[in-house]
Write an enzyme that holds these catalytic residues in place. Structure first.
Site, PDB file in Angstrom:
ATOM      1  N   HIS A   1      -5.392 -22.615   9.200  1.00 51.79           N
ATOM      2  CA  HIS A   1      -6.907 -23.057   8.879  1.00 51.79           C
ATOM      3  C   HIS A   1      -7.254 -21.545   7.666  1.00 51.79           C
ATOM      4  O   HIS A   1      -7.988 -21.483   7.339  1.00 51.79           O
ATOM      5  CB  HIS A   1      -7.877 -23.327  10.298  1.00 51.79           C
TER       6      HIS A   1
ATOM      7  N   CYS B   1      -6.159 -27.771   5.026  1.00 53.34           N
ATOM      8  CA  CYS B   1      -5.473 -27.769   5.705  1.00 53.34           C
ATOM      9  C   CYS B   1      -4.567 -28.078   6.861  1.00 53.34           C
ATOM     10  O   CYS B   1      -5.727 -29.279   7.077  1.00 53.34           O
ATOM     11  CB  CYS B   1      -5.666 -26.617   6.301  1.00 53.34           C
TER      12      CYS B   1
ATOM     13  N   ASP C   1      -8.369  -7.676   0.214  1.00 53.83           N
ATOM     14  CA  ASP C   1      -7.276  -7.965   1.028  1.00 53.83           C
ATOM     15  C   ASP C   1      -8.185  -8.101   2.628  1.00 53.83           C
ATOM     16  O   ASP C   1      -9.148  -6.667   2.546  1.00 53.83           O
ATOM     17  CB  ASP C   1      -6.008  -6.788   1.440  1.00 53.83           C
TER      18      ASP C   1
ATOM     19  N   CYS D   1     -11.925 -30.016   5.210  1.00 54.59           N
ATOM     20  CA  CYS D   1     -10.893 -28.831   4.822  1.00 54.59           C
ATOM     21  C   CYS D   1      -9.411 -29.297   4.844  1.00 54.59           C
ATOM     22  O   CYS D   1      -8.945 -30.702   5.697  1.00 54.59           O
ATOM     23  CB  CYS D   1     -10.346 -28.582   6.232  1.00 54.59           C
TER      24      CYS D   1
ATOM     25  N   GLN E   1     -11.482   7.023  -4.994  1.00 52.22           N
ATOM     26  CA  GLN E   1     -11.987   8.047  -3.896  1.00 52.22           C
ATOM     27  C   GLN E   1     -13.574   8.447  -4.254  1.00 52.22           C
ATOM     28  O   GLN E   1     -14.108   8.670  -5.200  1.00 52.22           O
ATOM     29  CB  GLN E   1     -10.443   8.694  -2.786  1.00 52.22           C
TER      30      GLN E   1
ATOM     31  N   ASP F   1       0.372  -1.032   0.094  1.00 52.15           N
ATOM     32  CA  ASP F   1       0.139  -0.215   0.013  1.00 52.15           C
ATOM     33  C   ASP F   1       0.785   1.248   0.056  1.00 52.15           C
ATOM     34  O   ASP F   1       1.900   1.289   0.243  1.00 52.15           O
ATOM     35  CB  ASP F   1      -0.907  -0.358   1.091  1.00 52.15           C
TER      36      ASP F   1
ATOM     37  N   CYS G   1      -6.481 -29.206   9.911  1.00 55.74           N
ATOM     38  CA  CYS G   1      -7.348 -29.853   9.476  1.00 55.74           C
ATOM     39  C   CYS G   1      -6.331 -31.423   9.708  1.00 55.74           C
ATOM     40  O   CYS G   1      -7.436 -32.810  10.038  1.00 55.74           O
ATOM     41  CB  CYS G   1      -8.345 -29.401   9.379  1.00 55.74           C
TER      42      CYS G   1
HETATM   43 ZN   LIG Z   1      -8.487 -26.526   8.028  1.00 53.10          ZN
END
Ligand SMILES: [Zn+2]
Length: 414
Positions: free
Chosen positions: A339, A310, A270, A308, A191, A91, A313
Protein backbone atom coordinates in the site's frame (compact mmCIF):
# COMPACT_ATOMS: atom_id res chain seq x y z
CA UNK A 1 20.72 7.54 -21.04
CA UNK A 2 18.12 9.48 -22.93
CA UNK A 3 16.64 12.34 -20.92
CA UNK A 4 13.82 14.26 -22.50
CA UNK A 5 11.76 16.99 -20.80
CA UNK A 6 8.16 16.68 -21.98
CA UNK A 7 6.30 19.25 -19.84
CA UNK A 8 7.04 22.14 -17.51
CA UNK A 9 4.83 23.73 -14.86
CA UNK A 10 3.91 27.28 -15.87
CA UNK A 11 4.27 28.53 -12.27
CA UNK A 12 6.77 26.42 -10.31
CA UNK A 13 10.07 24.83 -11.40
CA UNK A 14 8.46 21.37 -11.68
CA UNK A 15 8.92 19.38 -14.85
CA UNK A 16 7.99 15.99 -16.30
CA UNK A 17 10.64 14.05 -18.17
CA UNK A 18 11.20 10.69 -19.75
CA UNK A 19 14.40 8.94 -18.70
CA UNK A 20 15.31 5.95 -20.87
CA UNK A 21 17.87 3.57 -19.42
CA UNK A 22 19.09 0.09 -20.38
CA UNK A 23 16.14 -1.50 -18.55
CA UNK A 24 13.38 0.68 -19.89
CA UNK A 25 11.67 4.02 -19.44
CA UNK A 26 11.15 5.73 -16.08
CA UNK A 27 8.93 8.79 -16.03
CA UNK A 28 10.11 11.59 -13.76
CA UNK A 29 9.49 12.93 -11.18
CA UNK A 30 9.57 9.58 -9.43
CA UNK A 31 10.09 8.08 -5.99
CA UNK A 32 12.52 5.15 -5.77
CA UNK A 33 11.79 2.47 -3.14
CA UNK A 34 14.90 1.19 -1.39
CA UNK A 35 15.86 -2.49 -1.74
CA UNK A 36 18.89 -2.46 0.55
CA UNK A 37 19.86 -6.14 0.29
CA UNK A 38 18.60 -6.47 -3.31
CA UNK A 39 15.10 -6.93 -1.89
CA UNK A 40 12.43 -4.48 -0.76
CA UNK A 41 11.72 -5.88 2.69
CA UNK A 42 8.60 -8.04 2.54
CA UNK A 43 8.08 -8.05 -1.25
CA UNK A 44 9.33 -10.13 -4.16
CA UNK A 45 10.76 -8.27 -7.17
CA UNK A 46 7.83 -9.61 -9.20
CA UNK A 47 5.36 -8.00 -6.78
CA UNK A 48 7.24 -4.70 -7.01
CA UNK A 49 7.19 -4.84 -10.83
CA UNK A 50 3.46 -5.60 -10.83
CA UNK A 51 2.89 -2.41 -8.79
CA UNK A 52 4.32 -0.46 -11.74
CA UNK A 53 7.61 0.52 -10.11
CA UNK A 54 10.29 1.05 -12.79
CA UNK A 55 13.31 2.16 -10.74
CA UNK A 56 14.56 0.92 -7.37
CA UNK A 57 17.69 1.50 -5.31
CA UNK A 58 20.20 -1.11 -4.08
CA UNK A 59 22.92 -0.39 -1.51
CA UNK A 60 26.46 -0.96 -2.75
CA UNK A 61 27.94 -1.21 0.74
CA UNK A 62 25.65 -4.09 1.71
CA UNK A 63 25.87 -5.97 -1.61
CA UNK A 64 29.65 -5.70 -1.63
CA UNK A 65 29.88 -7.26 1.85
CA UNK A 66 27.18 -9.88 1.19
CA UNK A 67 26.77 -11.70 -1.17
CA UNK A 68 29.98 -10.07 -2.45
CA UNK A 69 31.28 -9.38 -5.92
CA UNK A 70 32.22 -12.98 -6.73
CA UNK A 71 28.62 -14.12 -6.40
CA UNK A 72 27.25 -11.06 -8.20
CA UNK A 73 29.69 -11.55 -11.08
CA UNK A 74 28.80 -15.22 -11.37
CA UNK A 75 25.11 -14.32 -11.33
CA UNK A 76 25.71 -11.83 -14.15
CA UNK A 77 24.99 -8.71 -12.12
CA UNK A 78 22.40 -7.59 -9.58
CA UNK A 79 19.47 -7.56 -12.02
CA UNK A 80 19.83 -11.29 -12.68
CA UNK A 81 20.77 -12.05 -9.07
CA UNK A 82 17.47 -10.65 -7.78
CA UNK A 83 15.26 -11.27 -10.83
CA UNK A 84 14.57 -7.56 -11.35
CA UNK A 85 13.95 -6.55 -14.96
CA UNK A 86 13.52 -2.80 -14.63
CA UNK A 87 15.92 0.02 -13.81
CA UNK A 88 18.26 -0.04 -10.86
CA UNK A 89 20.28 2.66 -9.09
CA UNK A 90 23.11 1.95 -6.68
CA UNK A 91 24.55 4.37 -4.16
CA UNK A 92 28.33 4.55 -3.81
CA UNK A 93 28.56 3.04 -0.34
CA UNK A 94 29.94 6.23 1.20
CA UNK A 95 26.87 7.11 3.24
CA UNK A 96 26.68 3.68 4.88
CA UNK A 97 30.39 3.77 5.68
CA UNK A 98 29.88 6.89 7.72
CA UNK A 99 26.53 5.97 9.25
CA UNK A 100 27.18 2.28 10.03
CA UNK A 101 30.87 1.99 10.81
CA UNK A 102 32.30 3.57 13.93
CA UNK A 103 35.83 3.19 12.70
CA UNK A 104 35.75 4.87 9.30
CA UNK A 105 38.71 7.13 8.58
CA UNK A 106 38.64 9.34 5.51
CA UNK A 107 41.95 9.86 3.73
CA UNK A 108 42.62 11.36 0.31
CA UNK A 109 42.94 7.85 -1.08
CA UNK A 110 39.54 6.70 0.15
CA UNK A 111 37.51 5.60 3.16
CA UNK A 112 39.21 3.14 5.52
CA UNK A 113 36.79 1.08 7.61
CA UNK A 114 36.59 -2.10 9.65
CA UNK A 115 34.58 -4.83 7.98
CA UNK A 116 31.51 -5.46 10.18
CA UNK A 117 31.92 -9.21 9.59
CA UNK A 118 35.66 -9.83 9.92
CA UNK A 119 36.84 -6.63 11.61
CA UNK A 120 39.59 -6.40 9.02
CA UNK A 121 40.61 -2.93 7.81
CA UNK A 122 39.12 -2.37 4.36
CA UNK A 123 39.68 0.56 2.01
CA UNK A 124 36.98 1.85 -0.32
CA UNK A 125 38.44 4.18 -2.94
CA UNK A 126 36.47 6.15 -5.55
CA UNK A 127 37.82 3.79 -8.23
CA UNK A 128 36.73 0.71 -6.27
CA UNK A 129 33.28 2.10 -5.59
CA UNK A 130 32.80 2.57 -9.35
CA UNK A 131 34.22 -0.90 -10.13
CA UNK A 132 31.88 -2.51 -7.59
CA UNK A 133 28.93 -0.65 -9.13
CA UNK A 134 30.05 -1.81 -12.58
CA UNK A 135 29.98 -5.41 -11.33
CA UNK A 136 26.54 -4.87 -9.80
CA UNK A 137 25.47 -3.51 -13.19
CA UNK A 138 23.09 -0.76 -12.02
CA UNK A 139 21.67 1.55 -14.69
CA UNK A 140 22.54 4.58 -12.56
CA UNK A 141 25.68 4.59 -10.40
CA UNK A 142 26.77 7.24 -7.90
CA UNK A 143 30.15 8.82 -7.33
CA UNK A 144 31.90 8.11 -4.02
CA UNK A 145 31.60 11.31 -2.03
CA UNK A 146 33.02 12.44 1.28
CA UNK A 147 29.86 12.51 3.38
CA UNK A 148 29.45 14.58 6.52
CA UNK A 149 26.28 14.87 8.59
CA UNK A 150 24.20 17.94 7.82
CA UNK A 151 24.67 18.90 11.47
CA UNK A 152 28.49 19.08 11.11
CA UNK A 153 29.90 22.61 11.14
CA UNK A 154 33.34 24.17 10.70
CA UNK A 155 36.16 23.49 8.22
CA UNK A 156 35.33 19.78 7.85
CA UNK A 157 32.30 20.70 5.68
CA UNK A 158 34.42 22.60 3.16
CA UNK A 159 37.11 19.90 3.19
CA UNK A 160 34.52 17.19 2.45
CA UNK A 161 33.04 19.24 -0.39
CA UNK A 162 36.46 19.85 -2.01
CA UNK A 163 37.38 16.18 -1.63
CA UNK A 164 34.05 15.12 -3.17
CA UNK A 165 34.98 17.19 -6.24
CA UNK A 166 38.42 15.54 -6.47
CA UNK A 167 36.87 12.10 -5.98
CA UNK A 168 34.36 12.88 -8.74
CA UNK A 169 37.29 13.33 -11.14
CA UNK A 170 38.62 9.90 -10.15
CA UNK A 171 35.15 8.34 -10.54
CA UNK A 172 34.74 9.90 -14.00
CA UNK A 173 38.15 8.60 -15.07
CA UNK A 174 37.39 5.10 -13.79
CA UNK A 175 33.99 5.11 -15.48
CA UNK A 176 35.36 6.36 -18.81
CA UNK A 177 38.08 3.72 -18.87
CA UNK A 178 35.62 0.92 -18.13
CA UNK A 179 33.75 0.78 -21.40
CA UNK A 180 30.47 0.74 -19.39
CA UNK A 181 29.43 4.28 -20.31
CA UNK A 182 26.83 3.13 -22.83
CA UNK A 183 24.85 1.07 -20.35
CA UNK A 184 25.63 2.63 -16.96
CA UNK A 185 25.26 6.29 -16.04
CA UNK A 186 27.34 8.12 -13.46
CA UNK A 187 25.76 10.78 -11.24
CA UNK A 188 27.73 13.43 -9.33
CA UNK A 189 26.71 14.33 -5.76
CA UNK A 190 26.64 18.01 -4.80
CA UNK A 191 27.93 18.55 -1.26
CA UNK A 192 28.68 21.65 0.81
CA UNK A 193 26.52 21.16 3.89
CA UNK A 194 24.18 23.97 4.84
CA UNK A 195 26.56 26.70 3.66
CA UNK A 196 25.26 28.41 0.49
CA UNK A 197 28.77 29.61 -0.46
CA UNK A 198 30.21 26.08 -0.28
CA UNK A 199 27.22 24.69 -2.20
CA UNK A 200 27.74 27.33 -4.87
CA UNK A 201 31.40 26.45 -5.24
CA UNK A 202 30.59 22.73 -5.45
CA UNK A 203 27.90 23.43 -8.06
CA UNK A 204 30.37 25.41 -10.19
CA UNK A 205 32.99 22.66 -10.01
CA UNK A 206 30.60 19.82 -10.71
CA UNK A 207 28.73 21.59 -13.49
CA UNK A 208 32.13 22.19 -15.15
CA UNK A 209 32.46 18.39 -15.26
CA UNK A 210 29.07 17.88 -16.91
CA UNK A 211 30.53 16.00 -19.90
CA UNK A 212 31.56 13.22 -17.54
CA UNK A 213 28.25 12.83 -15.70
CA UNK A 214 24.71 11.87 -16.74
CA UNK A 215 22.92 13.47 -13.80
CA UNK A 216 23.29 15.23 -10.46
CA UNK A 217 22.29 14.34 -6.92
CA UNK A 218 21.90 16.75 -4.04
CA UNK A 219 23.55 15.07 -1.06
CA UNK A 220 24.28 15.86 2.56
CA UNK A 221 20.71 16.76 3.53
CA UNK A 222 17.91 14.97 5.46
CA UNK A 223 20.18 14.53 8.43
CA UNK A 224 18.13 16.42 10.99
CA UNK A 225 18.76 19.96 9.74
CA UNK A 226 16.08 22.66 10.01
CA UNK A 227 13.54 22.25 7.23
CA UNK A 228 13.74 25.96 6.47
CA UNK A 229 17.43 25.48 5.63
CA UNK A 230 16.77 22.20 3.79
CA UNK A 231 14.44 23.69 1.19
CA UNK A 232 16.64 26.71 0.58
CA UNK A 233 19.63 24.45 -0.21
CA UNK A 234 17.48 22.27 -2.49
CA UNK A 235 16.25 25.38 -4.29
CA UNK A 236 19.75 26.79 -4.67
CA UNK A 237 21.00 23.52 -6.19
CA UNK A 238 17.99 22.84 -8.43
CA UNK A 239 18.08 26.43 -9.74
CA UNK A 240 21.69 26.15 -10.80
CA UNK A 241 21.99 22.54 -12.02
CA UNK A 242 21.84 22.06 -15.81
CA UNK A 243 18.31 21.91 -17.16
CA UNK A 244 19.05 18.93 -19.42
CA UNK A 245 20.20 16.58 -16.64
CA UNK A 246 18.07 14.69 -14.07
CA UNK A 247 18.24 15.99 -10.49
CA UNK A 248 18.07 13.54 -7.60
CA UNK A 249 17.44 14.61 -4.05
CA UNK A 250 18.81 11.89 -1.73
CA UNK A 251 17.01 10.56 1.34
CA UNK A 252 13.64 12.30 0.82
CA UNK A 253 10.44 10.32 1.42
CA UNK A 254 7.70 12.23 3.25
CA UNK A 255 4.92 13.22 0.84
CA UNK A 256 5.21 16.93 1.67
CA UNK A 257 9.00 16.87 1.20
CA UNK A 258 8.59 15.12 -2.16
CA UNK A 259 6.07 17.64 -3.46
CA UNK A 260 8.08 20.65 -2.30
CA UNK A 261 11.21 19.20 -3.94
CA UNK A 262 9.31 18.53 -7.18
CA UNK A 263 8.03 22.13 -7.17
CA UNK A 264 11.63 23.34 -6.73
CA UNK A 265 12.75 21.32 -9.78
CA UNK A 266 13.79 17.91 -8.40
CA UNK A 267 13.14 14.80 -10.54
CA UNK A 268 14.04 11.81 -8.33
CA UNK A 269 14.06 10.90 -4.64
CA UNK A 270 14.57 7.83 -2.46
CA UNK A 271 14.00 6.95 1.18
CA UNK A 272 13.47 3.88 3.37
CA UNK A 273 10.68 5.70 5.20
CA UNK A 274 7.53 4.41 3.41
CA UNK A 275 8.58 0.75 3.59
CA UNK A 276 10.05 1.01 7.10
CA UNK A 277 7.01 2.78 8.57
CA UNK A 278 4.82 0.04 6.99
CA UNK A 279 6.62 -2.56 9.07
CA UNK A 280 5.81 -0.49 12.17
CA UNK A 281 2.11 -0.53 11.27
CA UNK A 282 1.71 2.90 9.65
CA UNK A 283 -0.23 3.22 6.37
CA UNK A 284 0.27 6.41 4.36
CA UNK A 285 -2.89 8.04 3.03
CA UNK A 286 -3.89 11.26 1.34
CA UNK A 287 -5.37 12.36 4.69
CA UNK A 288 -2.09 11.67 6.48
CA UNK A 289 -0.47 8.63 8.09
CA UNK A 290 -2.74 6.05 9.73
CA UNK A 291 -1.43 4.08 12.71
CA UNK A 292 -3.11 0.68 12.47
CA UNK A 293 -1.87 -0.34 15.90
CA UNK A 294 -4.38 2.00 17.52
CA UNK A 295 -7.39 0.22 19.02
CA UNK A 296 -9.81 2.56 17.26
CA UNK A 297 -9.31 0.39 14.15
CA UNK A 298 -10.29 -2.86 15.91
CA UNK A 299 -13.84 -2.78 14.52
CA UNK A 300 -13.25 -0.70 11.40
CA UNK A 301 -14.14 -3.00 8.52
CA UNK A 302 -13.29 -0.64 5.65
CA UNK A 303 -9.98 -0.79 3.77
CA UNK A 304 -7.10 1.62 4.46
CA UNK A 305 -8.31 3.86 1.63
CA UNK A 306 -11.48 3.16 -0.41
CA UNK A 307 -10.02 4.94 -3.44
CA UNK A 308 -6.57 3.28 -3.37
CA UNK A 309 -5.87 0.95 -6.32
CA UNK A 310 -3.31 -1.18 -4.45
CA UNK A 311 -4.03 -4.93 -4.01
CA UNK A 312 -4.41 -4.52 -0.23
CA UNK A 313 -7.17 -1.91 -0.56
CA UNK A 314 -8.87 -3.21 -3.71
CA UNK A 315 -9.14 -6.70 -2.17
CA UNK A 316 -10.81 -4.94 0.79
CA UNK A 317 -8.44 -6.15 3.48
CA UNK A 318 -10.05 -4.44 6.47
CA UNK A 319 -8.39 -2.03 8.85
CA UNK A 320 -9.70 -4.31 11.62
CA UNK A 321 -7.84 -7.30 10.16
CA UNK A 322 -4.66 -5.26 9.73
CA UNK A 323 -4.99 -3.99 13.31
CA UNK A 324 -5.43 -7.61 14.48
CA UNK A 325 -2.14 -8.82 12.92
CA UNK A 326 -0.05 -5.68 12.52
CA UNK A 327 3.56 -6.03 13.78
CA UNK A 328 2.78 -9.69 14.73
CA UNK A 329 2.24 -11.44 11.40
CA UNK A 330 4.53 -10.81 8.45
CA UNK A 331 1.56 -10.64 6.08
CA UNK A 332 0.63 -7.29 7.64
CA UNK A 333 4.06 -5.92 6.70
CA UNK A 334 3.57 -7.18 3.12
CA UNK A 335 0.09 -5.65 2.88
CA UNK A 336 1.16 -2.26 4.27
CA UNK A 337 4.41 -2.14 2.27
CA UNK A 338 2.46 -2.73 -0.95
CA UNK A 339 0.00 0.00 0.00
CA UNK A 340 2.71 2.51 0.95
CA UNK A 341 4.70 1.95 -2.26
CA UNK A 342 1.53 2.56 -4.27
CA UNK A 343 0.79 5.67 -2.19
CA UNK A 344 4.24 7.14 -2.97
CA UNK A 345 3.79 6.28 -6.65
CA UNK A 346 0.38 8.00 -6.63
CA UNK A 347 1.72 11.18 -5.04
CA UNK A 348 4.36 11.42 -7.78
CA UNK A 349 2.13 10.12 -10.60
CA UNK A 350 -0.52 12.73 -9.82
CA UNK A 351 2.20 15.38 -9.79
CA UNK A 352 3.29 14.29 -13.29
CA UNK A 353 -0.31 14.33 -14.57
CA UNK A 354 -0.93 17.76 -13.06
CA UNK A 355 2.28 19.24 -14.51
CA UNK A 356 1.28 17.94 -17.97
CA UNK A 357 -2.30 19.25 -17.54
CA UNK A 358 -1.06 22.66 -16.33
CA UNK A 359 -2.74 22.22 -12.93
CA UNK A 360 0.23 21.48 -10.66
CA UNK A 361 -0.36 24.50 -8.35
CA UNK A 362 -3.98 23.32 -7.86
CA UNK A 363 -2.74 19.81 -7.11
CA UNK A 364 -0.35 21.18 -4.48
CA UNK A 365 -3.15 23.17 -2.82
CA UNK A 366 -5.57 20.24 -2.77
CA UNK A 367 -2.94 17.76 -1.58
CA UNK A 368 -1.86 19.98 1.33
CA UNK A 369 -5.48 20.77 2.20
CA UNK A 370 -6.38 17.06 2.42
CA UNK A 371 -3.17 16.08 4.17
CA UNK A 372 -2.68 18.95 6.64
CA UNK A 373 -6.11 20.60 6.76
CA UNK A 374 -6.85 19.26 10.24
CA UNK A 375 -3.44 19.75 11.91
CA UNK A 376 -2.05 22.87 10.24
CA UNK A 377 0.40 23.39 7.37
CA UNK A 378 4.13 23.19 8.13
CA UNK A 379 5.40 26.74 7.82
CA UNK A 380 8.46 25.67 5.81
CA UNK A 381 6.25 24.12 3.10
CA UNK A 382 4.23 27.34 2.86
CA UNK A 383 7.43 29.40 2.53
CA UNK A 384 9.12 27.01 0.08
CA UNK A 385 6.12 26.91 -2.25
CA UNK A 386 5.67 30.69 -2.04
CA UNK A 387 9.23 30.98 -3.37
CA UNK A 388 8.06 29.34 -6.60
CA UNK A 389 4.78 31.22 -6.89
CA UNK A 390 2.28 28.95 -5.12
CA UNK A 391 0.39 30.26 -2.09
CA UNK A 392 -1.03 27.28 -0.20
CA UNK A 393 -3.10 29.62 1.96
CA UNK A 394 -4.89 31.26 -0.96
CA UNK A 395 -8.63 31.08 -0.21
CA UNK A 396 -7.75 28.78 2.68
CA UNK A 397 -7.86 29.77 6.35
CA UNK A 398 -5.75 26.76 7.48
CA UNK A 399 -3.43 27.13 10.43
CA UNK A 400 0.29 27.32 9.83
CA UNK A 401 2.47 25.51 12.34
CA UNK A 402 6.21 25.88 12.89
CA UNK A 403 8.57 22.92 12.56
CA UNK A 404 7.97 19.78 10.55
CA UNK A 405 4.26 19.48 11.29
CA UNK A 406 2.35 17.04 13.49
CA UNK A 407 1.93 14.45 10.71
CA UNK A 408 5.67 14.09 10.47
CA UNK A 409 6.01 13.11 14.13
CA UNK A 410 3.04 10.77 13.83
CA UNK A 411 4.48 8.97 10.82
CA UNK A 412 7.94 8.77 12.34
CA UNK A 413 7.01 7.27 15.69
CA UNK A 414 6.28 3.55 15.38
ZN1 LIG B 1 -3.90 0.74 -0.71
Amino acid sequence: MQFEIIAKCHTTKARVSRMTLAHGVTMLPTFMPVATQAAIKGLTPQQVELLGVTLILNNTYHLNLRPGLKVLNEAGGAHKFQGWHRNLLTDSGGFQLVSLSKFTTITEEGALFASPFTGEPTMLTPEESISIQHAIGADIIMQLDDVVSSLTTGPRVGEAMERSVRWLDRCIRQHEQSGKKDTQNLFAIVQGGLDPALRDRCLDEMIARRDGVAGYAIGGLSGGEEKDTFWRIIKQCADKLPEERPRYSMGIGFAEDLLVCVALGVDMADCVFPTRTARFGVALTHQGPLNLKLSKHAQDFGPIDEACPCPTCSEKTSRAMLHHIVTHETVAAHALTIHNIVFQAQVMGRARSAIIAGTFPDYLRSFFSNYFGDTGYPEWCVNALRSVGVDLLENNPANVVPGKGAKWEYAKSP
